[in-house]
Design a protein around this motif. Structure first.
Motif, PDB file in Angstrom:
ATOM      1  N   LEU A  87     -22.637 -18.307  27.253  1.00 12.75           N
ATOM      2  CA  LEU A  87     -22.093 -17.763  28.502  1.00 12.75           C
ATOM      3  C   LEU A  87     -23.178 -17.289  29.455  1.00 12.75           C
ATOM      4  CD1 LEU A  87     -19.019 -15.717  27.166  1.00 12.75           C
ATOM      5  CD2 LEU A  87     -19.122 -18.079  27.964  1.00 12.75           C
ATOM      6  N   ASP A  88     -24.411 -17.164  28.938  1.00 14.86           N
ATOM      7  CA  ASP A  88     -25.509 -16.738  29.815  1.00 14.86           C
ATOM      8  C   ASP A  88     -26.087 -17.898  30.603  1.00 14.86           C
ATOM      9  OD1 ASP A  88     -26.397 -17.799  27.331  1.00 14.86           O
ATOM     10  OD2 ASP A  88     -28.416 -17.088  27.762  1.00 14.86           O
ATOM     11  N   SER A  89     -25.698 -19.116  30.269  1.00 10.36           N
ATOM     12  CA  SER A  89     -26.267 -20.291  30.922  1.00 10.36           C
ATOM     13  C   SER A  89     -25.616 -20.531  32.274  1.00 10.36           C
ATOM     14  CB  SER A  89     -26.069 -21.519  30.022  1.00 10.36           C
ATOM     15  OG  SER A  89     -26.558 -22.682  30.643  1.00 10.36           O
ATOM     16  N   ASP A  90     -26.460 -20.632  33.310  1.00 10.12           N
ATOM     17  CA  ASP A  90     -25.992 -20.917  34.673  1.00 10.12           C
ATOM     18  C   ASP A  90     -24.976 -19.903  35.165  1.00 10.12           C
ATOM     19  OD1 ASP A  90     -27.577 -23.188  34.833  1.00 10.12           O
ATOM     20  OD2 ASP A  90     -26.054 -24.429  33.852  1.00 10.12           O
ATOM     21  N   ASP A  91     -25.109 -18.670  34.713  1.00  6.52           N
ATOM     22  CA  ASP A  91     -24.225 -17.602  35.174  1.00  6.52           C
ATOM     23  C   ASP A  91     -24.902 -16.887  36.334  1.00  6.52           C
ATOM     24  OD1 ASP A  91     -22.912 -15.082  35.545  1.00  6.52           O
ATOM     25  OD2 ASP A  91     -22.039 -15.270  33.553  1.00  6.52           O
ATOM     26  N   PRO A  92     -24.327 -16.932  37.542  1.00  7.86           N
ATOM     27  CA  PRO A  92     -25.000 -16.312  38.693  1.00  7.86           C
ATOM     28  C   PRO A  92     -25.161 -14.806  38.548  1.00  7.86           C
ATOM     29  CG  PRO A  92     -22.762 -16.991  39.263  1.00  7.86           C
ATOM     30  CD  PRO A  92     -23.061 -17.582  37.920  1.00  7.86           C
ATOM     31  N   VAL A  93     -24.242 -14.150  37.837  1.00  9.47           N
ATOM     32  CA  VAL A  93     -24.343 -12.698  37.655  1.00  9.47           C
ATOM     33  C   VAL A  93     -25.531 -12.370  36.759  1.00  9.47           C
ATOM     34  CG1 VAL A  93     -23.190 -10.639  36.778  1.00  9.47           C
ATOM     35  CG2 VAL A  93     -21.876 -12.364  38.028  1.00  9.47           C
ATOM     36  N   VAL A  94     -25.656 -13.102  35.639  1.00 13.59           N
ATOM     37  CA  VAL A  94     -26.790 -12.897  34.733  1.00 13.59           C
ATOM     38  C   VAL A  94     -28.098 -13.241  35.432  1.00 13.59           C
ATOM     39  CG1 VAL A  94     -27.861 -13.656  32.579  1.00 13.59           C
ATOM     40  CG2 VAL A  94     -25.384 -13.316  32.691  1.00 13.59           C
ATOM     41  N   ARG A  95     -28.092 -14.331  36.160  1.00 17.71           N
ATOM     42  CA  ARG A  95     -29.289 -14.761  36.892  1.00 17.71           C
ATOM     43  C   ARG A  95     -29.737 -13.677  37.871  1.00 17.71           C
ATOM     44  NH1 ARG A  95     -31.100 -19.983  39.026  1.00 17.71           N
ATOM     45  NH2 ARG A  95     -32.012 -19.728  41.100  1.00 17.71           N
ATOM     46  N   ARG A  96     -28.778 -13.122  38.608  1.00 23.22           N
ATOM     47  CA  ARG A  96     -29.106 -12.095  39.605  1.00 23.22           C
ATOM     48  C   ARG A  96     -29.590 -10.819  38.933  1.00 23.22           C
ATOM     49  NH1 ARG A  96     -24.461 -12.013  41.806  1.00 23.22           N
ATOM     50  NH2 ARG A  96     -24.900 -13.913  42.989  1.00 23.22           N
ATOM     51  N   ARG A  97     -28.954 -10.465  37.816  1.00 19.37           N
ATOM     52  CA  ARG A  97     -29.339  -9.243  37.118  1.00 19.37           C
ATOM     53  C   ARG A  97     -30.761  -9.344  36.562  1.00 19.37           C
ATOM     54  NH1 ARG A  97     -29.990  -4.194  37.133  1.00 19.37           N
ATOM     55  NH2 ARG A  97     -30.000  -3.189  35.088  1.00 19.37           N
ATOM     56  N   LEU A  98     -31.103 -10.498  36.001  1.00 18.40           N
ATOM     57  CA  LEU A  98     -32.440 -10.671  35.449  1.00 18.40           C
ATOM     58  C   LEU A  98     -33.501 -10.659  36.550  1.00 18.40           C
ATOM     59  CD1 LEU A  98     -31.809 -13.374  32.696  1.00 18.40           C
ATOM     60  CD2 LEU A  98     -32.219 -10.929  32.382  1.00 18.40           C
ATOM     61  N   SER A  99     -33.190 -11.272  37.693  1.00 15.17           N
ATOM     62  CA  SER A  99     -34.155 -11.252  38.798  1.00 15.17           C
ATOM     63  C   SER A  99     -34.322  -9.831  39.322  1.00 15.17           C
ATOM     64  CB  SER A  99     -33.695 -12.187  39.921  1.00 15.17           C
ATOM     65  OG  SER A  99     -32.500 -11.737  40.512  1.00 15.17           O
ATOM     66  N   THR A 100     -33.222  -9.068  39.322  1.00 17.34           N
ATOM     67  CA  THR A 100     -33.304  -7.665  39.755  1.00 17.34           C
ATOM     68  C   THR A 100     -34.175  -6.860  38.808  1.00 17.34           C
ATOM     69  OG1 THR A 100     -31.128  -7.779  40.796  1.00 17.34           O
ATOM     70  CG2 THR A 100     -31.969  -5.591  40.252  1.00 17.34           C
ATOM     71  N   LYS A 101     -34.029  -7.094  37.508  1.00 16.43           N
ATOM     72  CA  LYS A 101     -34.843  -6.364  36.534  1.00 16.43           C
ATOM     73  C   LYS A 101     -36.323  -6.700  36.706  1.00 16.43           C
ATOM     74  CE  LYS A 101     -33.443  -5.700  32.319  1.00 16.43           C
ATOM     75  NZ  LYS A 101     -33.176  -4.244  32.325  1.00 16.43           N
ATOM     76  N   MET A 102     -36.647  -7.940  37.059  1.00 16.89           N
ATOM     77  CA  MET A 102     -38.036  -8.292  37.321  1.00 16.89           C
ATOM     78  C   MET A 102     -38.577  -7.533  38.523  1.00 16.89           C
ATOM     79  SD  MET A 102     -39.391 -10.319  35.106  1.00 16.89           S
ATOM     80  CE  MET A 102     -40.798 -10.975  36.020  1.00 16.89           C
ATOM     81  N   GLU A 103     -37.763  -7.402  39.561  1.00 18.17           N
ATOM     82  CA  GLU A 103     -38.193  -6.654  40.736  1.00 18.17           C
ATOM     83  C   GLU A 103     -38.363  -5.176  40.401  1.00 18.17           C
ATOM     84  OE1 GLU A 103     -35.380  -7.551  43.824  1.00 18.17           O
ATOM     85  OE2 GLU A 103     -36.576  -9.271  44.501  1.00 18.17           O
ATOM     86  N   GLU A 104     -37.463  -4.640  39.580  1.00 18.37           N
ATOM     87  CA  GLU A 104     -37.582  -3.244  39.178  1.00 18.37           C
ATOM     88  C   GLU A 104     -38.858  -3.017  38.378  1.00 18.37           C
ATOM     89  OE1 GLU A 104     -33.995  -2.598  37.045  1.00 18.37           O
ATOM     90  OE2 GLU A 104     -32.770  -2.274  38.843  1.00 18.37           O
ATOM     91  N   LEU A 105     -39.234  -4.010  37.553  1.00 19.63           N
ATOM     92  CA  LEU A 105     -40.466  -3.907  36.783  1.00 19.63           C
ATOM     93  C   LEU A 105     -41.677  -3.823  37.699  1.00 19.63           C
ATOM     94  CD1 LEU A 105     -41.845  -4.015  33.984  1.00 19.63           C
ATOM     95  CD2 LEU A 105     -41.858  -6.503  34.195  1.00 19.63           C
ATOM     96  N   ALA A 106     -41.634  -4.546  38.799  1.00 21.17           N
ATOM     97  CA  ALA A 106     -42.760  -4.573  39.729  1.00 21.17           C
ATOM     98  C   ALA A 106     -42.867  -3.293  40.540  1.00 21.17           C
ATOM     99  CB  ALA A 106     -42.637  -5.768  40.663  1.00 21.17           C
ATOM    100  N   THR A 107     -41.751  -2.592  40.740  1.00 19.44           N
ATOM    101  CA  THR A 107     -41.751  -1.444  41.650  1.00 19.44           C
ATOM    102  C   THR A 107     -41.524  -0.119  40.940  1.00 19.44           C
ATOM    103  OG1 THR A 107     -39.364  -1.704  42.077  1.00 19.44           O
ATOM    104  CG2 THR A 107     -40.872  -2.887  43.527  1.00 19.44           C
ATOM    105  N   ALA A 108     -41.452  -0.131  39.617  1.00 22.19           N
ATOM    106  CA  ALA A 108     -41.111   1.091  38.890  1.00 22.19           C
ATOM    107  C   ALA A 108     -42.085   2.228  39.182  1.00 22.19           C
ATOM    108  CB  ALA A 108     -41.064   0.815  37.393  1.00 22.19           C
ATOM    109  N   SER A 109     -43.388   1.913  39.228  1.00 23.40           N
ATOM    110  CA  SER A 109     -44.373   2.972  39.427  1.00 23.40           C
ATOM    111  C   SER A 109     -44.269   3.597  40.806  1.00 23.40           C
ATOM    112  CB  SER A 109     -45.785   2.429  39.202  1.00 23.40           C
ATOM    113  OG  SER A 109     -46.080   1.413  40.134  1.00 23.40           O
ATOM    114  N   ALA A 110     -43.852   2.823  41.801  1.00 17.17           N
ATOM    115  CA  ALA A 110     -43.747   3.362  43.160  1.00 17.17           C
ATOM    116  C   ALA A 110     -42.636   4.394  43.265  1.00 17.17           C
ATOM    117  CB  ALA A 110     -43.492   2.233  44.157  1.00 17.17           C
TER     118      ALA A 110
END
Length: 261
Positions: A87-110
């Motif tokens: 169910l994680d394959s080609d799921d736009p919600v999962v895709r968006r959530r994972l990309s958001t977590k990557m952005e949060e990783l980049a900005t956490a220290s700020a």
């Protein structure tokens, strides 16, 4: 030089990404959906308890801890079954959530970095119009849903906007009130305009895009840092987070080749 380089947030982001990639390559998928054994370590239980304590300000009781563990196990079971079914394959919600977590990783220290008064004073000096008090502006504005629509209307010479729940014109309105009504982004862009009879823009806001006829403006005075420190710090953090997010993306994006059919 190396020590200063190691303190850069983007370096931390890239090191974390490499570590995750290496771990996945060495260990494989960290969650095997075919594995029917769920192990909750003491460290994991401590993390669950810590999350509860941060939310409610106290440690969970034994009964509450049992409930928290049951909830965690429930989520883990459903998560593994979802993976097993793909169910994680080609799921736009999962895709968006994972990309958001990557952005949060980049900005956490700020979001948590301590910021010096010197840094905030430099920010205040460079963005005086955002914090000026006592100034006023008189203007008319036309609203459009997109920048392209606003530019097209401006090019025609006699633009007509669309109705929106914003005042079409204001007279000698305090700059702070303009920020409250039209938003910070609108106020910042307005600060870069000079009064003139022609329509100017388009300038963005949280509502869309605007053409503005700025007829008058009186400058305000910039308060001392100590009186607006919280506001300046919030503005600095927001801008720094956005900048680091974009820088991190560009570093990663440069490693990819995009082929579009």
């Amino acid at each position: 030089m190396i020590r200063r380089w190691l303190h850069e947030p983007l370096v931390h982001f890239l090191i974390a990404g490499v570590a995750i990639y290496a771990a996945l390559g060495w260990l494989g998928n960290p969650v095997d959906p075919a594995d029917r054994t769920i192990a909750l370590t003491k460290e994991g239980q401590a993390g669950i308890a810590l999350g509860f304590e941060r939310t409610l300000g106290r440690a969970p009781t034994d009964a509450e801890m049992d409930g928290l563990v049951d909830r965690w196990v429930r989520e883990e079971v459903l998560y593994r079954e979802a993976l097993r079914l793909g169910l994680d394959s080609d799921d736009p919600v999962v895709r968006r959530r994972l990309s958001t977590k990557m952005e949060e990783l980049a900005t956490a220290s700020a979001e948590t970095d301590a910021v010096s008064d010197a840094t905030l004073q430099d920010w205040l000096d460079a963005h005086r119009d955002r914090f000026a008090d006592g100034g006023t502006a008189s203007l008319s504005q036309l609203w459009y849903a997109s920048e392209a629509a606003a530019r097209t209307a401006l090019a025609k010479g006699s633009p007509r906007g669309f109705p929106i729940s914003l005042p079409p014109s204001v007279s000698q309105m305090p700059l702070r009130e303009i920020r409250e009504i039209f938003g910070q982004q609108f106020a910042v862009e307005l600060a870069g305009l000079q009064p003139q009879p022609q329509w100017q823009g388009p300038i963005p806001s949280g509502f869309g895009w605007h053409l503005v006829r700025l007829t008058a403006r009186t400058p305000g005075s910039v308060p001392a840092l100590e009186s607006v420190r919280a506001e300046v710090e919030a503005d600095w953090r927001n801008a720094t987070i956005a900048e680091r997010r974009e820088q991190a993306y560009q570093v990663l994006r440069d490693a990819y080749t995009v082929k579009r059919e």
